[in-house]
Write a protein that holds these residues in place. Structure first.
Motif, PDB file in Angstrom:
ATOM      1  N   THR A 122     -32.028  21.373 -76.006  1.00  0.00           N
ATOM      2  CA  THR A 122     -32.366  22.635 -76.245  1.00  0.00           C
ATOM      3  C   THR A 122     -33.029  22.784 -77.505  1.00  0.00           C
ATOM      4  O   THR A 122     -33.674  24.047 -77.756  1.00  0.00           O
ATOM      5  CB  THR A 122     -30.889  23.691 -75.950  1.00  0.00           C
ATOM      6  N   ALA A 130     -42.904  18.339 -77.610  1.00  0.00           N
ATOM      7  CA  ALA A 130     -42.646  19.063 -76.752  1.00  0.00           C
ATOM      8  C   ALA A 130     -43.539  18.762 -75.422  1.00  0.00           C
ATOM      9  O   ALA A 130     -44.827  18.897 -75.803  1.00  0.00           O
ATOM     10  CB  ALA A 130     -42.534  20.497 -77.000  1.00  0.00           C
ATOM     11  N   LYS A 133     -40.686  22.821 -71.041  1.00  0.00           N
ATOM     12  CA  LYS A 133     -39.340  23.273 -71.605  1.00  0.00           C
ATOM     13  C   LYS A 133     -38.040  22.578 -71.696  1.00  0.00           C
ATOM     14  O   LYS A 133     -37.628  21.934 -70.415  1.00  0.00           O
ATOM     15  CB  LYS A 133     -38.986  24.599 -70.753  1.00  0.00           C
ATOM     16  N   ASP A 134     -37.573  22.177 -72.783  1.00  0.00           N
ATOM     17  CA  ASP A 134     -36.239  21.471 -73.228  1.00  0.00           C
ATOM     18  C   ASP A 134     -36.752  20.021 -72.907  1.00  0.00           C
ATOM     19  O   ASP A 134     -35.651  19.268 -72.586  1.00  0.00           O
ATOM     20  CB  ASP A 134     -35.299  21.937 -72.260  1.00  0.00           C
ATOM     21  N   ASP A 186     -40.790  20.066 -64.000  1.00  0.00           N
ATOM     22  CA  ASP A 186     -39.349  21.000 -64.280  1.00  0.00           C
ATOM     23  C   ASP A 186     -38.472  19.727 -64.614  1.00  0.00           C
ATOM     24  O   ASP A 186     -38.492  18.485 -64.252  1.00  0.00           O
ATOM     25  CB  ASP A 186     -38.734  21.482 -63.127  1.00  0.00           C
TER      26      ASP A 186
END
Length: 239
Positions: A122, A130, A133-134, A186
């Motif tokens: 997180t 990056a 996301k995460d 994802d």
């Protein structure tokens, strides 16, 4: 015993210093294909899902996470091909790995002696980039140690030997040719799903999108109106 070198900087710099485009005439081909089909465009943080017809043994039934996509080329890692080599055997000097059973994943046919790592977190770890996301990319042993020592779910680390690479315009050409589908990445597909389930699930998903996109572009079929309570038929044509 397998030994893995670390660091993403050299790999990315080598890609960006690539020679003149190998597929120059096809550069930008994807923009046409995307306009025609309505599919997502390739970009950092998206998946390439191999089509059912892609027979190259390096990539058949694979899913690739794109790490770099730019005018000079693209690179990514195959996320669904674990090897039989335990990470602890590849990096025996790291005591933190001795009790873990994580395998080294086959990231692609380029630079098989270089390791890249994806970490789910997180908060952004130091010395990382990056990707989605995460999800962060790193080539740092310190980040690896931190991920291994971290509390919580164990499925927060993947180490890849090698990567997939494309010269300028090459990936665009392959996508336009129908070798790959593009969809958003994802974290669950990378860290939670069984590797055996990743490609079947995603190919079913993107194939359905492809079918719907094609159907949306077909000319509408106009139903005929009835004449005297029945449809006009070939037998009514004067001959």
């Amino acid at each position: 015993m397998v030994s893995l070198a670390w660091g993403i900087t050299g790999i990315v710099c080598a890609l960006r210093a690539a020679a003149e485009p190998a597929w120059g005439p096809h550069a930008g081909a994807w923009s046409t294909a995307a306009t025609r089909t309505g599919h997502a465009r390739p970009a950092k943080g998206r998946f390439l899902v191999a089509s059912r017809s892609l027979s190259d043994p390096n990539f058949a039934q694979t899913v690739v996470l794109l790490l770099v996509y730019e005018a000079r080329g693209a690179m990514g890692v195959v996320i669904n091909r674990p090897s039989h080599i335990p990470l602890a055997s590849a990096l025996p000097e790291l005591d933190e790995l001795r009790r873990r059973k994580d395998p080294v994943f086959f990231g692609g046919p380029v630079a098989l002696d270089a390791a890249l790592m994806l970490v789910r977190s997180t908060a952004r770890p130091q010395d990382s980039q990056a990707i989605v996301k995460d999800v962060y990319l790193s080539g740092s042993r310190a980040v690896l140690r931190q991920a291994v020592r971290g509390t919580g779910k164990r499925n927060r680390l993947r180490v890849y030997a090698g990567h997939a690479g494309w010269g300028a315009g090459q990936l665009d050409h392959e996508i336009a040719r129908g070798d790959w589908f593009v969809t958003d990445a994802d974290p669950a597909s990378i860290f939670e799903l069984s590797p055996d389930d990743v490609w079947p699930r995603l190919i079913d998903h993107v194939s359905g999108q492809w079918t719907r996109a094609e159907e949306a572009q077909r000319p509408a079929v106009v139903a005929g109106f009835s004449l005297r309570g029945r449809m006009f038929a070939h037998s009514d044509i004067a001959g």
